[in-house]
Design a protein around this motif. Structure first.
Motif, PDB file in Angstrom:
ATOM      1  N   ASP A  26      -4.963 -19.866   2.232  1.00  0.00           N
ATOM      2  CA  ASP A  26      -3.801 -19.032   2.519  1.00  0.00           C
ATOM      3  C   ASP A  26      -3.907 -18.315   3.867  1.00  0.00           C
ATOM      4  OD1 ASP A  26      -1.602 -17.381   2.486  1.00  0.00           O
ATOM      5  OD2 ASP A  26      -2.051 -16.454   0.554  1.00  0.00           O
ATOM      6  N   ASP A  27      -4.893 -17.467   4.020  1.00  0.00           N
ATOM      7  CA  ASP A  27      -5.023 -16.697   5.259  1.00  0.00           C
ATOM      8  C   ASP A  27      -5.271 -17.611   6.455  1.00  0.00           C
ATOM      9  OD1 ASP A  27      -5.600 -13.927   6.637  1.00  0.00           O
ATOM     10  OD2 ASP A  27      -7.233 -15.268   7.222  1.00  0.00           O
ATOM     11  N   ARG A 219     -12.403 -15.024   1.125  1.00  0.00           N
ATOM     12  CA  ARG A 219     -12.724 -13.608   0.852  1.00  0.00           C
ATOM     13  C   ARG A 219     -11.463 -12.743   0.894  1.00  0.00           C
ATOM     14  NH1 ARG A 219     -17.408 -15.029   3.687  1.00  0.00           N
ATOM     15  NH2 ARG A 219     -16.534 -14.446   5.707  1.00  0.00           N
ATOM     16  N   LYS A 220     -10.569 -13.030   1.812  1.00  0.00           N
ATOM     17  CA  LYS A 220      -9.339 -12.237   1.917  1.00  0.00           C
ATOM     18  C   LYS A 220      -8.436 -12.445   0.704  1.00  0.00           C
ATOM     19  CE  LYS A 220      -9.325 -11.741   6.934  1.00  0.00           C
ATOM     20  NZ  LYS A 220      -8.661 -12.075   8.220  1.00  0.00           N
ATOM     21  N   ASP A 227      -3.373  -9.955  -7.508  1.00  0.00           N
ATOM     22  CA  ASP A 227      -2.084 -10.263  -6.892  1.00  0.00           C
ATOM     23  C   ASP A 227      -2.147 -11.659  -6.280  1.00  0.00           C
ATOM     24  OD1 ASP A 227      -1.127  -7.775  -7.563  1.00  0.00           O
ATOM     25  OD2 ASP A 227      -1.573  -6.877  -5.609  1.00  0.00           O
ATOM     26  N   LEU A 228      -1.072 -12.397  -6.433  1.00  0.00           N
ATOM     27  CA  LEU A 228      -0.991 -13.744  -5.888  1.00  0.00           C
ATOM     28  C   LEU A 228       0.035 -13.767  -4.764  1.00  0.00           C
ATOM     29  CD1 LEU A 228      -0.988 -15.781  -9.227  1.00  0.00           C
ATOM     30  CD2 LEU A 228      -2.916 -15.428  -7.663  1.00  0.00           C
ATOM     31  N   SER A 229      -0.336 -14.349  -3.662  1.00  0.00           N
ATOM     32  CA  SER A 229       0.558 -14.376  -2.510  1.00  0.00           C
ATOM     33  C   SER A 229       1.752 -15.286  -2.777  1.00  0.00           C
ATOM     34  CB  SER A 229      -0.196 -14.863  -1.277  1.00  0.00           C
ATOM     35  OG  SER A 229      -0.453 -16.248  -1.379  1.00  0.00           O
ATOM     36  N   GLY A 230       2.782 -15.111  -1.968  1.00  0.00           N
ATOM     37  CA  GLY A 230       3.940 -15.983  -2.056  1.00  0.00           C
ATOM     38  C   GLY A 230       3.588 -17.427  -1.786  1.00  0.00           C
TER      39      GLY A 230
END
Length: 289
Positions: A26-27, A219-220, A227-230
């Motif tokens: 993700d990041d 890690r981020k 919480d789960l990102s979009g």
């Protein structure tokens, strides 16, 4: 400080839309990292497509099944970060409601059974082949469609992976065997499912940097969990958040952060088993970064 490369390098990257992969990357793919001197053009595909693309050498960095990686050690190196290994995470062989009283019964059934598998190059298929070499009538089916194909009677059995291990019983299907459990009993090792590989032809500094960036991206994601990102939710194929978290908790673990001694041993054993079964002709001297 920006790395001292001659130019800003863009690398191609492949991973699946499953929550464990989107959680890890993700990041790395959604946030700018100009200080790194690297950017990533990513594509998401099912694991068997990624396996085939790796065989073709299409991507610089990609998620692959460890079964596929057995045949790619001349061109790709395995990164220490991003892998999916573990215990209790193996593929399941399922069918409609039938009972088997012994391994002999299962073996007799599989000799005749039409089996849907998620891909020839998947580790799931490798484990089934090692456990039951007599199971020969296999057909590749997109992993998310295997349950329905068995329910419809198109196949006598199906080899399921990913989130389907959480849903098959609710759909009226029964487990014949847990191929991962067979592996653990046979070897005592964790189950190597999939890993992140990078082209050996890239500069050594770039390979090390990508490995570090994957670890930092992971890690981020853990920092903001549960919480789960979009990004994770958008590609989760209509899963509930509960199933997404189960998926992440099962497949993203200490081996994802670093293979460690136990993870490396498990992969070594997989290579040895494949060599003994004549699936590969030689054991590579060095396959990790």
């Amino acid at each position: 400080m920006r790395k001292n490369y001659a130019f800003f390098m863009q690398l191609s990257l492949g991973f699946s839309p499953c929550p464990n992969d989107t959680f890890i990357f993700d990041d790395m793919v959604n946030q700018p990292h100009p200080e790194q001197g690297l950017s990533f053009q990513y594509v998401m595909e099912d694991v068997e497509t990624l396996n085939q693309w790796a065989i073709e050498g299409k991507l610089d960095i990609t998620k692959v099944s460890y079964n596929a990686f057995l045949h790619l050690t001349d061109t790709y190196a395995l990164l220490d970060t991003g892998s999916a290994l573990g215990r209790g995470v193996g593929p399941l062989l399922i069918t409609t409601k039938e009972t088997f009283n012994s391994i002999s019964d299962v073996s007799s059934f599989l000799k005749q059974a039409k089996i849907a598998i998620p891909g020839i190059h998947t580790t799931a298929n490798l484990l089934l082949s090692l456990a039951f070499p007599e199971a020969q009538q296999k057909t590749e089916v997109l992993f998310s469609e295997i349950e329905q194909a068995v329910l419809q009677g198109t196949f006598d059995a199906g080899l399921i992976i990913h989130e389907n291990r959480f849903t098959y019983a609710d759909r009226g299907l029964a487990k014949i065997m847990d191929c991962g459990e067979w592996w653990e009993q046979e070897t005592g090792a964790a189950i190597p499912l999939g890993g992140i590989i990078i082209k050996k032809s890239l500069p050594e500094a770039v390979k090390q940097q990508v490995q570090q960036m994957i670890g930092e991206s992971l890690r981020k994601s853990w920092d903001q969990y549960p919480d789960l990102s979009g990004f994770v939710q958008e590609h989760a194929q209509e899963m509930s958040e509960e199933v997404m978290r189960k998926h992440i908790n099962l497949y993203v673990n200490e081996y994802s952060a670093s293979l460690g001694t136990e993870g490396k041993k498990a992969i070594d054993i997989l290579f040895q088993k494949a060599f003994q079964a004549q699936i590969i002709k030689i054991l590579p001297e060095q396959y990790r970064l």
